[in-house]
Design a protein around this motif. Structure first.
Motif, PDB file in Angstrom:
ATOM      1  N   ARG A  41       0.833  -1.207   0.000  1.00 16.93           N
ATOM      2  CA  ARG A  41       0.000   0.000   0.000  1.00 16.93           C
ATOM      3  C   ARG A  41       0.867   1.256   0.000  1.00 16.93           C
ATOM      4  O   ARG A  41       0.562   2.232  -0.691  1.00 16.93           O
ATOM      5  N   LEU A  90       3.763   1.596  -1.356  1.00 21.39           N
ATOM      6  CA  LEU A  90       4.401   1.796  -2.648  1.00 21.39           C
ATOM      7  C   LEU A  90       3.494   2.495  -3.652  1.00 21.39           C
ATOM      8  O   LEU A  90       3.999   3.155  -4.568  1.00 21.39           O
ATOM      9  N   VAL A  91       2.202   2.388  -3.499  1.00 17.70           N
ATOM     10  CA  VAL A  91       1.292   3.114  -4.392  1.00 17.70           C
ATOM     11  C   VAL A  91       1.454   4.621  -4.169  1.00 17.70           C
ATOM     12  O   VAL A  91       1.605   5.403  -5.116  1.00 17.70           O
ATOM     13  N   GLY A 142       4.900   5.704  -5.304  1.00 19.62           N
ATOM     14  CA  GLY A 142       4.927   5.818  -6.762  1.00 19.62           C
ATOM     15  C   GLY A 142       4.302   7.118  -7.244  1.00 19.62           C
ATOM     16  O   GLY A 142       4.807   7.750  -8.183  1.00 19.62           O
ATOM     17  N   ARG A 143       3.228   7.542  -6.604  1.00 18.59           N
ATOM     18  CA  ARG A 143       2.602   8.823  -6.988  1.00 18.59           C
ATOM     19  C   ARG A 143       3.533   9.994  -6.689  1.00 18.59           C
ATOM     20  O   ARG A 143       3.640  10.940  -7.483  1.00 18.59           O
ATOM     21  N   HIS A 173       7.438   3.459 -11.972  1.00 17.53           N
ATOM     22  CA  HIS A 173       7.024   2.190 -12.583  1.00 17.53           C
ATOM     23  C   HIS A 173       7.555   1.009 -11.782  1.00 17.53           C
ATOM     24  O   HIS A 173       6.822   0.042 -11.510  1.00 17.53           O
ATOM     25  N   VAL A 227       5.559   0.497  -8.456  1.00 21.16           N
ATOM     26  CA  VAL A 227       4.180   0.033  -8.554  1.00 21.16           C
ATOM     27  C   VAL A 227       4.076  -1.332  -9.233  1.00 21.16           C
ATOM     28  O   VAL A 227       3.223  -2.136  -8.882  1.00 21.16           O
ATOM     29  N   ARG A 235       5.905  -4.782  -6.727  1.00 20.94           N
ATOM     30  CA  ARG A 235       4.657  -5.481  -6.414  1.00 20.94           C
ATOM     31  C   ARG A 235       4.775  -6.961  -6.764  1.00 20.94           C
ATOM     32  O   ARG A 235       4.196  -7.811  -6.072  1.00 20.94           O
ATOM     33  N   THR A 277       2.904   7.442   4.097  1.00 19.76           N
ATOM     34  CA  THR A 277       2.409   7.702   2.745  1.00 19.76           C
ATOM     35  C   THR A 277       1.822   9.106   2.640  1.00 19.76           C
ATOM     36  O   THR A 277       2.097   9.834   1.675  1.00 19.76           O
TER      37      THR A 277
END
Length: 230
Positions: free
Chosen positions: A47, A49-50, A53-54, A77, A80, A84, A114
């Motif tokens: 979670r 890493l999402v 990544g943003r 890239h 995500v 993953r 995050t």
């Protein structure tokens, strides 16, 4: 003259040692970390890493040079999609399906870390953002390579159930990504005024603190203290 990254690493020396000495990473190195704790960690990391990544994508959009744009876009890239795949390989091994994963609630620390990175991406400039993103690269490499250097979890150690994780972050390709991230941060710091550099250091320190907290929360399998009040 010592670059910003080297100064920031020296400044956080006590924190870096604490990360290596945390029971989560000591037991991960020995292969004795409980499956429940590692599974909890993976769920949180997937979670995190999402959001990471943003934030990387924002850094790519703001990068002043094409090299920075391509690096941070590629790193988004990797975070995500590629990392993953590492998580999913363990989820399959553990027999954890989507329902089982959903049953693991996002921890307070995962949400805080995050949210912090996304707040920096929204409210701060490019130099501050890349400084906040760097610990996630560098600290993970430090943990992976340190495990290999001290002989625990040596590459190819099939007896350690977490060997794939160790190899991922001790890998030479990952080291090149860390070097590219450090180069981007040093370049941003070189063109920044003293006040901006001070903010960069503050974000590097805070993100490093969150790295320690992330492993600590996984070891404790951190729950919301208000669960019983819902």
């Amino acid at each position: 003259m010592t670059g910003f990254c080297e100064q920031a690493w020296q400044h956080t020396g006590t924190l870096q040692r604490a990360v290596l000495e945390h029971p989560f990473n000591e037991e991960l190195a020995a292969g004795t970390l409980s499956r429940d704790r590692f599974q909890f960690y993976l769920a949180q990391d997937a979670r995190y890493l999402v959001g990471f990544g943003r934030a990387l994508a924002v850094a790519a959009a703001r990068a002043p040079e094409p090299d920075g744009l391509t690096f941070f876009a590629g790193a988004a890239h990797e975070a995500v999609v590629v990392e993953r795949a590492l998580h999913e390989s363990y989820f399959r091994e553990f027999g954890l399906d989507e329902a089982g994963l959903a049953a693991i609630e996002t921890s307070p620390t995962c949400l805080a870390y995050t949210s912090y990175l996304l707040a920096v991406a929204q409210a701060e400039g490019y130099p501050e953002l890349v400084a906040a993103l760097l610990p996630c690269f560098w600290v993970y490499q430090h943990v992976g390579t340190s495990i290999l250097r001290r002989g625990s979890g040596g590459r190819g150690d099939s007896a350690n159930p977490y060997q794939a994780w160790i190899d991922t972050y001790a890998d030479e390709e990952f080291a090149r990504s860390v070097d590219a991230a450090k180069a981007a941060v040093d370049a941003a710091a070189a063109g920044a005024d003293p006040a901006t550099r001070e903010r960069m250091l503050g974000h590097f320190v805070r993100a490093t603190e969150y790295e320690w907290m992330f492993w600590d929360s996984a070891y404790r399998m951190e729950a919301w203290p208000t669960t019983h009040l819902r």
